[in-house]
Design an enzyme around this catalytic site. Structure first.
Site, PDB file in Angstrom:
ATOM      1  N   ASN A 262       4.095 -47.098 -20.155  1.00 32.42           N
ATOM      2  CA  ASN A 262       3.414 -46.138 -19.267  1.00 32.42           C
ATOM      3  C   ASN A 262       2.576 -46.792 -18.165  1.00 32.42           C
ATOM      4  O   ASN A 262       2.442 -46.216 -17.089  1.00 32.42           O
ATOM      5  CB  ASN A 262       2.613 -45.106 -20.062  1.00 32.42           C
ATOM      6  CG  ASN A 262       1.503 -45.706 -20.870  1.00 32.42           C
ATOM      7  OD1 ASN A 262       1.522 -46.898 -21.193  1.00 32.42           O
ATOM      8  ND2 ASN A 262       0.521 -44.902 -21.220  1.00 32.42           N
TER       9      ASN A 262
ATOM     10  N   LEU B 123      11.997 -50.163 -21.863  1.00 28.44           N
ATOM     11  CA  LEU B 123      12.246 -49.152 -20.828  1.00 28.44           C
ATOM     12  C   LEU B 123      11.776 -49.609 -19.449  1.00 28.44           C
ATOM     13  O   LEU B 123      12.272 -49.138 -18.429  1.00 28.44           O
ATOM     14  CB  LEU B 123      11.549 -47.836 -21.197  1.00 28.44           C
ATOM     15  CG  LEU B 123      12.030 -47.171 -22.483  1.00 28.44           C
ATOM     16  CD1 LEU B 123      11.146 -45.986 -22.844  1.00 28.44           C
ATOM     17  CD2 LEU B 123      13.476 -46.721 -22.345  1.00 28.44           C
TER      18      LEU B 123
ATOM     19  N   SER C 267       2.372 -47.181 -29.854  1.00 28.19           N
ATOM     20  CA  SER C 267       2.152 -46.046 -30.749  1.00 28.19           C
ATOM     21  C   SER C 267       1.546 -46.478 -32.084  1.00 28.19           C
ATOM     22  O   SER C 267       1.651 -47.647 -32.487  1.00 28.19           O
ATOM     23  CB  SER C 267       3.487 -45.341 -30.993  1.00 28.19           C
ATOM     24  OG  SER C 267       4.373 -46.235 -31.630  1.00 28.19           O
TER      25      SER C 267
ATOM     26  N   THR D 142       4.248 -47.950 -34.480  1.00 33.62           N
ATOM     27  CA  THR D 142       4.617 -49.346 -34.226  1.00 33.62           C
ATOM     28  C   THR D 142       3.470 -50.266 -34.622  1.00 33.62           C
ATOM     29  O   THR D 142       3.696 -51.348 -35.193  1.00 33.62           O
ATOM     30  CB  THR D 142       4.976 -49.550 -32.732  1.00 33.62           C
ATOM     31  OG1 THR D 142       5.982 -48.614 -32.380  1.00 33.62           O
ATOM     32  CG2 THR D 142       5.495 -50.946 -32.480  1.00 33.62           C
ATOM     33  N   GLY D 143       2.244 -49.846 -34.346  1.00 31.01           N
ATOM     34  CA  GLY D 143       1.089 -50.651 -34.749  1.00 31.01           C
ATOM     35  C   GLY D 143       1.067 -50.872 -36.248  1.00 31.01           C
ATOM     36  O   GLY D 143       0.794 -51.981 -36.731  1.00 31.01           O
TER      37      GLY D 143
ATOM     38  N   GLU E 195      -4.297 -51.423 -29.421  1.00 35.25           N
ATOM     39  CA  GLU E 195      -4.658 -50.254 -28.598  1.00 35.25           C
ATOM     40  C   GLU E 195      -3.587 -49.210 -28.871  1.00 35.25           C
ATOM     41  O   GLU E 195      -2.460 -49.336 -28.390  1.00 35.25           O
ATOM     42  CB  GLU E 195      -4.671 -50.635 -27.114  1.00 35.25           C
ATOM     43  CG  GLU E 195      -5.668 -51.715 -26.743  1.00 35.25           C
ATOM     44  CD  GLU E 195      -7.104 -51.246 -26.759  1.00 35.25           C
ATOM     45  OE1 GLU E 195      -7.333 -50.026 -26.812  1.00 35.25           O
ATOM     46  OE2 GLU E 195      -7.992 -52.103 -26.730  1.00 35.25           O
TER      47      GLU E 195
ATOM     48  N   CYS F 120      -2.501 -42.834 -22.586  1.00 31.75           N
ATOM     49  CA  CYS F 120      -3.042 -42.818 -23.953  1.00 31.75           C
ATOM     50  C   CYS F 120      -4.297 -41.976 -24.026  1.00 31.75           C
ATOM     51  O   CYS F 120      -4.595 -41.380 -25.058  1.00 31.75           O
ATOM     52  CB  CYS F 120      -3.307 -44.232 -24.423  1.00 31.75           C
ATOM     53  SG  CYS F 120      -4.336 -45.156 -23.271  1.00 31.75           S
TER      54      CYS F 120
ATOM     55  N   GLU G 107      -0.203 -36.624 -31.361  1.00 29.78           N
ATOM     56  CA  GLU G 107      -0.128 -37.044 -29.957  1.00 29.78           C
ATOM     57  C   GLU G 107       1.036 -36.313 -29.272  1.00 29.78           C
ATOM     58  O   GLU G 107       2.132 -36.225 -29.831  1.00 29.78           O
ATOM     59  CB  GLU G 107       0.072 -38.559 -29.876  1.00 29.78           C
ATOM     60  CG  GLU G 107      -0.060 -39.074 -28.460  1.00 29.78           C
ATOM     61  CD  GLU G 107      -0.040 -40.595 -28.368  1.00 29.78           C
ATOM     62  OE1 GLU G 107       0.863 -41.217 -28.949  1.00 29.78           O
ATOM     63  OE2 GLU G 107      -0.936 -41.159 -27.695  1.00 29.78           O
TER      64      GLU G 107
ATOM     65  N   GLU H 172     -10.423 -53.689 -24.742  1.00 30.90           N
ATOM     66  CA  GLU H 172      -9.941 -54.418 -23.576  1.00 30.90           C
ATOM     67  C   GLU H 172     -10.977 -54.228 -22.479  1.00 30.90           C
ATOM     68  O   GLU H 172     -11.764 -53.284 -22.516  1.00 30.90           O
ATOM     69  CB  GLU H 172      -8.574 -53.878 -23.139  1.00 30.90           C
ATOM     70  CG  GLU H 172      -7.540 -54.082 -24.234  1.00 30.90           C
ATOM     71  CD  GLU H 172      -6.101 -53.842 -23.819  1.00 30.90           C
ATOM     72  OE1 GLU H 172      -5.798 -52.731 -23.356  1.00 30.90           O
ATOM     73  OE2 GLU H 172      -5.278 -54.768 -23.974  1.00 30.90           O
TER      74      GLU H 172
HETATM   75  P1  NAD Z   1       5.959 -48.026 -28.753  1.00 26.51           P
HETATM   76  O1  NAD Z   1       5.061 -48.247 -29.900  1.00 26.51           O
HETATM   77  O2  NAD Z   1       7.245 -47.352 -28.995  1.00 26.51           O
HETATM   78  O3  NAD Z   1       6.344 -49.422 -28.055  1.00 26.51           O
HETATM   79  C1  NAD Z   1       5.347 -50.302 -27.554  1.00 26.51           C
HETATM   80  C2  NAD Z   1       5.901 -51.713 -27.523  1.00 26.51           C
HETATM   81  O4  NAD Z   1       6.120 -52.142 -28.868  1.00 26.51           O
HETATM   82  C3  NAD Z   1       7.251 -51.850 -26.811  1.00 26.51           C
HETATM   83  O5  NAD Z   1       7.286 -53.073 -26.101  1.00 26.51           O
HETATM   84  C4  NAD Z   1       8.233 -51.883 -27.969  1.00 26.51           C
HETATM   85  O6  NAD Z   1       9.448 -52.539 -27.683  1.00 26.51           O
HETATM   86  C5  NAD Z   1       7.433 -52.672 -28.991  1.00 26.51           C
HETATM   87  N1  NAD Z   1       7.874 -52.481 -30.368  1.00 26.51           N
HETATM   88  C6  NAD Z   1       8.458 -51.379 -30.922  1.00 26.51           C
HETATM   89  N2  NAD Z   1       8.722 -51.594 -32.234  1.00 26.51           N
HETATM   90  C7  NAD Z   1       8.300 -52.849 -32.508  1.00 26.51           C
HETATM   91  C8  NAD Z   1       8.298 -53.646 -33.689  1.00 26.51           C
HETATM   92  N3  NAD Z   1       8.799 -53.195 -34.843  1.00 26.51           N
HETATM   93  N4  NAD Z   1       7.783 -54.903 -33.616  1.00 26.51           N
HETATM   94  C9  NAD Z   1       7.266 -55.373 -32.463  1.00 26.51           C
HETATM   95  N5  NAD Z   1       7.258 -54.671 -31.312  1.00 26.51           N
HETATM   96  C10 NAD Z   1       7.753 -53.416 -31.328  1.00 26.51           C
HETATM   97  O7  NAD Z   1       5.097 -47.256 -27.661  1.00 26.51           O
HETATM   98  P2  NAD Z   1       5.574 -46.694 -26.249  1.00 26.51           P
HETATM   99  O8  NAD Z   1       6.403 -45.480 -26.436  1.00 26.51           O
HETATM  100  O9  NAD Z   1       6.102 -47.814 -25.421  1.00 26.51           O
HETATM  101  O10 NAD Z   1       4.164 -46.280 -25.611  1.00 26.51           O
HETATM  102  C11 NAD Z   1       3.555 -45.042 -25.860  1.00 26.51           C
HETATM  103  C12 NAD Z   1       2.470 -45.192 -26.896  1.00 26.51           C
HETATM  104  O11 NAD Z   1       1.537 -46.182 -26.463  1.00 26.51           O
HETATM  105  C13 NAD Z   1       1.667 -43.917 -27.079  1.00 26.51           C
HETATM  106  O12 NAD Z   1       1.428 -43.715 -28.440  1.00 26.51           O
HETATM  107  C14 NAD Z   1       0.364 -44.228 -26.356  1.00 26.51           C
HETATM  108  O13 NAD Z   1      -0.744 -43.506 -26.801  1.00 26.51           O
HETATM  109  C15 NAD Z   1       0.213 -45.694 -26.605  1.00 26.51           C
HETATM  110  N6  NAD Z   1      -0.660 -46.296 -25.610  1.00 26.51           N
HETATM  111  C16 NAD Z   1      -1.906 -46.671 -25.986  1.00 26.51           C
HETATM  112  C17 NAD Z   1      -2.780 -47.208 -25.029  1.00 26.51           C
HETATM  113  C18 NAD Z   1      -4.168 -47.639 -25.398  1.00 26.51           C
HETATM  114  O14 NAD Z   1      -4.775 -48.370 -24.626  1.00 26.51           O
HETATM  115  N7  NAD Z   1      -4.698 -47.238 -26.526  1.00 26.51           N
HETATM  116  C19 NAD Z   1      -2.349 -47.348 -23.708  1.00 26.51           C
HETATM  117  C20 NAD Z   1      -1.061 -46.950 -23.379  1.00 26.51           C
HETATM  118  C21 NAD Z   1      -0.209 -46.427 -24.338  1.00 26.51           C
END
Ligand code: NAD
Length: 486
Positions: free
Chosen positions: A148, A175, A224, A227-228, A245, A279, A378, A455
């Site tokens: 994003n 993406l 997300s 993933t975290g 984050e 986010c 979310e 951050e």
């Molecule tokens: P996502 O969790 O799908 O992917 C984020 C990153 O993690 C990508 O690079 C993806 O390839 C990688 N990833 C996915 N699975 C993984 C794994 N098993 N091991 C290691 N890396 C992996 O998130 P998204 O759809 O790209 O982003 C949207 C999410 O991000 C929303 O939940 C949003 O709230 C969050 N977000 C949080 C903040 C913040 O500062 N808190 C900022 C922006 C977005």
């Protein structure tokens, strides 16, 4: 055809596979990037490991000037970066101009902060002693970013990580990898080879080997919650430093003293910036029962006037959503809320003349409650659910009724309510009358399921430094409290 950036050079994927990248507004093919796997991650981590001792040893002033150089190059290349961001992510160009400027400023900010101090002198326990702390880099840091804000969220990681003396392996979202590659090739290439490396690929094939790699000491991740949680489970056996984050479900409370037209504009911006894919997007709105009709009417009128379109077209307020999967999630939440009794006041449907992109007319709903998914999970899309409250204390309670705790906004000029809100609401950032505005010096991050890291600011630098305490006694005389005991 773009390549990865490893050890200061372009790199194809070891197995030769590539992934196409498309414009989310119309599906046009933009480019392709390598689909990395563990072998590519191995090469990138090895390069970062080799580069680490010299980068750690680089004197602070020289490091600062190299980081200022990144900011300068970003400004020189801003037109290209803005266009790539608009094409691969979809948000309006004006929002990407801001993203690039923010990112360049982040490098300038940490260039300076990084040469400010590397620890503290502490009061000694005895006259012969000297106690101090050293803030040291972790080593190789994995920086895993979402789609994003591809450049800004990367800058929030690599600028402080580099300023602290770490080297980095970046894994951008599958993406939106094009802007990260461009940044590496054009704005980071004056750094010594291996200091920043970019591997492109999916989370499963490139992200997981990076997280699991024993030479990666810290993981800076924005994405997300799911993933975290997965990353945490992979990293746990090695006790890696985690910097998370995660997602949010940010509330906005509109107080009775707010003016409806101004409140409508603040709320629409806060909920619909980047098509609601922030986010810290406002995803739950609490309006006072006594003035609900006025606030609702002003909001609906304002939202109806917003224009959907391609991010490069002048006058576009909202671009497409990044992908049809994300639109489906919004649609499901809106449908479920309606099935449970919420009323859709405007939007909430796909535009009549589709361009192939995942466009969605922003939905405004009233009559929602906390039993509905749209008020608990979310959404990450253009939907504004309005819920009425009876008293300000009840609104604060509702704002806190979420497992997330990223940000929270209040629209009011009443000092009593403002104090009650910033003291009572559990969130990492509290915005009063100016939602979603960041400040380089102001730490950004969440509480609870939003992740507890920060951050920006001094905290954002300290996330990438580990503290060593040095206790030095000039005297070599045995202490009288050593063995044998009297
Ligand atoms: P996502 O969790 O799908 O992917 C984020 C990153 O993690 C990508 O690079 C993806 O390839 C990688 N990833 C996915 N699975 C993984 C794994 N098993 N091991 C290691 N890396 C992996 O998130 P998204 O759809 O790209 O982003 C949207 C999410 O991000 C929303 O939940 C949003 O709230 C969050 N977000 C949080 C903040 C913040 O500062 N808190 C900022 C922006 C977005």
């Amino acid at each position: 055809m773009k390549n990865m950036y490893v050890d200061g050079s372009p790199r194809e994927a070891a197995r030769g596979n590539r992934t196409e990248i498309h414009d989310p507004a119309n599906g046009d093919l933009l480019d392709s990037v390598p689909a990395a796997d563990a072998a590519d991650v191995e090469a990138a981590v090895a390069a970062a490991e080799r580069a680490f001792p010299a980068w750690q040893g680089c004197v602070a002033n020289e490091r600062a000037s190299l980081l200022h150089g990144v900011a300068t190059r970003m400004r020189e290349h801003q037109d290209a970066l803005i266009e790539i961001l608009t094409l691969e992510e979809g948000k309006p160009k004006v929002e990407n101009e801001e993203e690039v400027e923010w990112s360049a400023n982040t490098f300038d900010y940490y260039a300076e902060l990084g040469r400010h101090e590397v620890g503290q002198v502490l009061p000694p326990g005895a006259p012969t002693q000297f106690n101090f702390t050293l803030k040291e880099p972790y080593g190789v840091v994995a920086c895993i970013t979402p789609w994003n804000y591809p450049i800004m969220l990367l800058a929030w990681k690599i600028a402080p990580a580099l300023a602290a003396g770490n080297t980095c392996v970046v894994k951008p979202s599958e993406l939106t990898p094009l802007s990260s590659i461009y940044l590496a090739e054009h704005c980071l290439s004056h750094l010594p080879p291996g200091v920043v490396n970019v591997v492109t690929g999916t989370g499963a094939e490139a992200g997981e080997p990076l997280v699991a790699h024993p030479s990666v000491s810290a993981i800076a991740f924005t994405g997300s919650l799911e993933t975290g949680q997965r990353i945490a489970s992979i990293a746990a056996p090695q006790m890696k430093k985690l910097h998370f984050e995660l997602g949010g479900k940010d509330p906005m409370v509109i107080a009775e003293d707010a003016e409806p037209e101004k409140a409508a504009r603040a709320l629409a911006y806060s909920a619909l910036l980047n098509c609601g894919q922030v986010c810290t997007s406002t995803e739950r709105v609490y309006i006072p029962k006594a003035r609900a009709a006025e606030f609702t009417e002003a909001l609906v009128e304002h939202v109806r006037g917003l224009r959907l379109g391609h991010g490069l077209d002048a006058g576009t307020d909202l671009g497409p959503m990044i992908d049809a999967r994300f639109r489906t999630r919004v649609e499901e939440q809106v449908d479920e809320a309606r099935a449970k009794g919420a009323e859709l006041l405007t939007g909430g449907r796909r535009p009549e003349s589709p361009s192939g992109g995942a466009f969605y007319e922003p939905a405004v709903l009233r009559g929602v409650d906390h039993s509905m998914r749209i008020m608990r999970e979310e959404t990450f899309g253009p939907a504004i659910p309005l819920m009425e409250y009876e008293s300000f204390d009840a609104a604060v309670e509702l704002a806190n009724d979420s497992p997330f705790g990223l940000g929270a906004s209040l629209l009011s000029s009443d000092p009593g309510k403002i104090k009650r809100f910033f003291e009572g609401v559990r969130a990492g950032t509290i915005w009063i009358n100016d939602p979603l505005t960041d400040n380089y010096a102001g730490p950004f991050g969440g509480m609870r399921l939003s992740g507890g890291s920060r951050e920006l600011g001094q905290e954002g630098l300290d996330e990438f430094r580990t503290t060593k305490h040095v206790h030095w006694d000039f005297s070599t005389e045995p202490k009288d409290f050593w063995f044998p005991y009297d």
